[in-house]
Motif scaffolding. Structure first.
Motif, PDB file in Angstrom:
ATOM      1  N   ARG A   8     -22.861   4.469  49.230  1.00 51.99           N
ATOM      2  CA  ARG A   8     -23.011   3.928  50.587  1.00 51.99           C
ATOM      3  C   ARG A   8     -23.764   2.595  50.624  1.00 51.99           C
ATOM      4  N   ARG A   9     -24.020   2.049  49.463  1.00 44.52           N
ATOM      5  CA  ARG A   9     -24.611   0.711  49.406  1.00 44.52           C
ATOM      6  C   ARG A   9     -23.535  -0.352  49.524  1.00 44.52           C
ATOM      7  N   ARG A  10     -23.891  -1.475  50.151  1.00 41.30           N
ATOM      8  CA  ARG A  10     -22.943  -2.579  50.271  1.00 41.30           C
ATOM      9  C   ARG A  10     -22.774  -3.271  48.922  1.00 41.30           C
ATOM     10  N   ARG A  50     -21.229  -3.957  39.878  1.00 39.59           N
ATOM     11  CA  ARG A  50     -19.929  -4.474  40.334  1.00 39.59           C
ATOM     12  C   ARG A  50     -18.853  -4.208  39.289  1.00 39.59           C
ATOM     13  N   GLY A  70     -22.337  -6.253  48.197  1.00 40.10           N
ATOM     14  CA  GLY A  70     -23.078  -7.499  48.072  1.00 40.10           C
ATOM     15  C   GLY A  70     -24.473  -7.319  47.515  1.00 40.10           C
ATOM     16  N   THR A  71     -24.983  -6.106  47.520  1.00 42.33           N
ATOM     17  CA  THR A  71     -26.323  -5.829  46.982  1.00 42.33           C
ATOM     18  C   THR A  71     -26.258  -5.334  45.539  1.00 42.33           C
ATOM     19  N   HIS A  78     -15.348  -7.346  49.225  1.00 44.85           N
ATOM     20  CA  HIS A  78     -16.059  -7.869  50.394  1.00 44.85           C
ATOM     21  C   HIS A  78     -17.520  -7.443  50.305  1.00 44.85           C
ATOM     22  N   PRO A  79     -18.467  -8.384  50.342  1.00 39.84           N
ATOM     23  CA  PRO A  79     -19.871  -8.036  50.102  1.00 39.84           C
ATOM     24  C   PRO A  79     -20.472  -7.086  51.122  1.00 39.84           C
ATOM     25  N   ARG A  80     -19.881  -6.984  52.327  1.00 38.90           N
ATOM     26  CA  ARG A  80     -20.452  -6.107  53.354  1.00 38.90           C
ATOM     27  C   ARG A  80     -19.839  -4.707  53.344  1.00 38.90           C
ATOM     28  N   ARG A  81     -18.849  -4.516  52.489  1.00 40.17           N
ATOM     29  CA  ARG A  81     -18.266  -3.189  52.365  1.00 40.17           C
ATOM     30  C   ARG A  81     -19.066  -2.343  51.392  1.00 40.17           C
ATOM     31  N   THR A  82     -19.200  -1.077  51.709  1.00 38.86           N
ATOM     32  CA  THR A  82     -19.827  -0.168  50.753  1.00 38.86           C
ATOM     33  C   THR A  82     -18.838   0.148  49.638  1.00 38.86           C
ATOM     34  N   HIS A 135     -14.791   0.537  50.124  1.00 44.84           N
ATOM     35  CA  HIS A 135     -13.864  -0.271  49.333  1.00 44.84           C
ATOM     36  C   HIS A 135     -12.849   0.613  48.623  1.00 44.84           C
TER      37      HIS A 135
END
Length: 308
Positions: free
Chosen positions: A122-124, A133, A126-127, A85-89, A93
């Motif tokens: 702690r970065r999402r 990734r 999605g970034t 999920h792109p909004r999860r850190t 996750h």
């Protein structure tokens, strides 16, 4: 251990995997190679219970994946590093995965440290870059400390330092006695990383062989060039050589060594301008093995400019 016996998968009229059998053993990295559309991802999905075989079996430690008592602890897998999920850190996750299988924060921190994402925890997601990734996907695969690791293209998007890190990690996991099954299109890395290779093409098994044996079987080719290539080719072929055109009046010759070729050219009074042994890479061996099992092949002999 992963045991695949007569595994077959059809999607409608398409035969994606065609009666393949091989074993992925513990203690070494097994590379899984094949052209696009060869059936690699489908095979991995059947091993992981995500696709049901049309025929045959794919067993993990003697059982189907779905029958394992604790699948995530037995097998760690990454088929698509983008499935986050792109909004999860990264930390959230991995924590969610850990809690699902009864692991705690200590294990989350361990795998973050292992893949080099502690400072980015702690970065999402999605970034993240593709390489980050990939690291997160590998961390997720290792969260249950599994004995079997299945990774689909884990080196995609990694910089040179990242690729070296993955190579070292896979070797270390295998040295610990784990079963490591990895697909990749990076032939140079597979040559340095994998101790055994399974090659498929158009759904069929093409090779199941130790890496060093495959490289030695396809180790070298002799390039010979002279002003009479047709006559030269005939003489070499009559002596048992396998001869292929190599451009610029040159020939690629196998099954004869340079000394034999030199003697033949001398005996037949053939002028030779070039006689050199060219070392072949795993990529060369792969292309030779899969030449007749590739659905999409570009013409490598000429360059064309297409004007729209």
């Amino acid at each position: 251990m992963i045991e695949i016996e007569h595994l077959t998968k059809r999607f409608g009229s398409t035969l994606a995997v065609d009666d393949i059998s091989f074993t992925v053993r513990p203690g070494l990295v097994t590379g899984f190679l094949g052209p696009n559309g060869a059936g690699k991802s489908t095979t991995m999905r059947m091993v992981l219970g995500l696709d049901r075989p049309t025929g045959g079996t794919a067993h993990v430690n003697g059982r189907s994946f779905v029958d394992l008592p604790s699948p995530a602890r037995a097998v760690g897998a990454m088929l698509d590093a983008g499935q986050v999920h792109p909004r999860r850190t990264a930390q959230a996750h991995l924590t969610a995965l850990a809690e699902t299988i009864g692991e705690g924060r200590v294990r989350v921190q361990q795998v973050l440290d292992l893949v080099g994402l502690t400072d980015q925890a702690r970065r999402r997601a999605g970034t993240f870059s593709l390489g980050m990734r990939q690291r997160l996907g590998i961390a997720a695969a290792l969260i249950g400390d599994p004995g079997i690791i299945v990774l689909d293209e884990p080196m995609n998007g990694l910089d040179p330092d990242g690729i070296i890190w993955v190579r070292s990690l896979l070797r270390r996991l295998a040295d610990e006695g784990r079963t490591v099954f990895v697909s990749s299109h990076l032939m140079g890395e597979m040559a340095q990383t994998a101790g055994h290779l399974v090659v498929v093409g158009r759904g069929r098994l093409v090779a199941d062989v130790p890496t060093d044996r495959l490289l030695s079987d396809h180790a070298s080719v002799v390039r010979v060039r002279g002003p009479e290539p047709t006559r030269l080719a005939r003489v070499l072929a009559d002596a048992g050589g396998t001869v292929e055109p190599a451009g610029d009046s040159a020939l690629h010759v196998t099954d004869l060594d340079p000394a034999q070729i030199a003697r033949l050219t001398l005996d037949h009074r053939l002028e030779v301008h070039e006689l050199v042994t060219e070392r072949r890479s795993l990529e060369d061996a792969f292309l030779e093995l899969t030449h007749d099992a590739t659905d999409y092949r570009a013409d490598h002999t000429t360059e064309r400019t297409v004007t729209p």
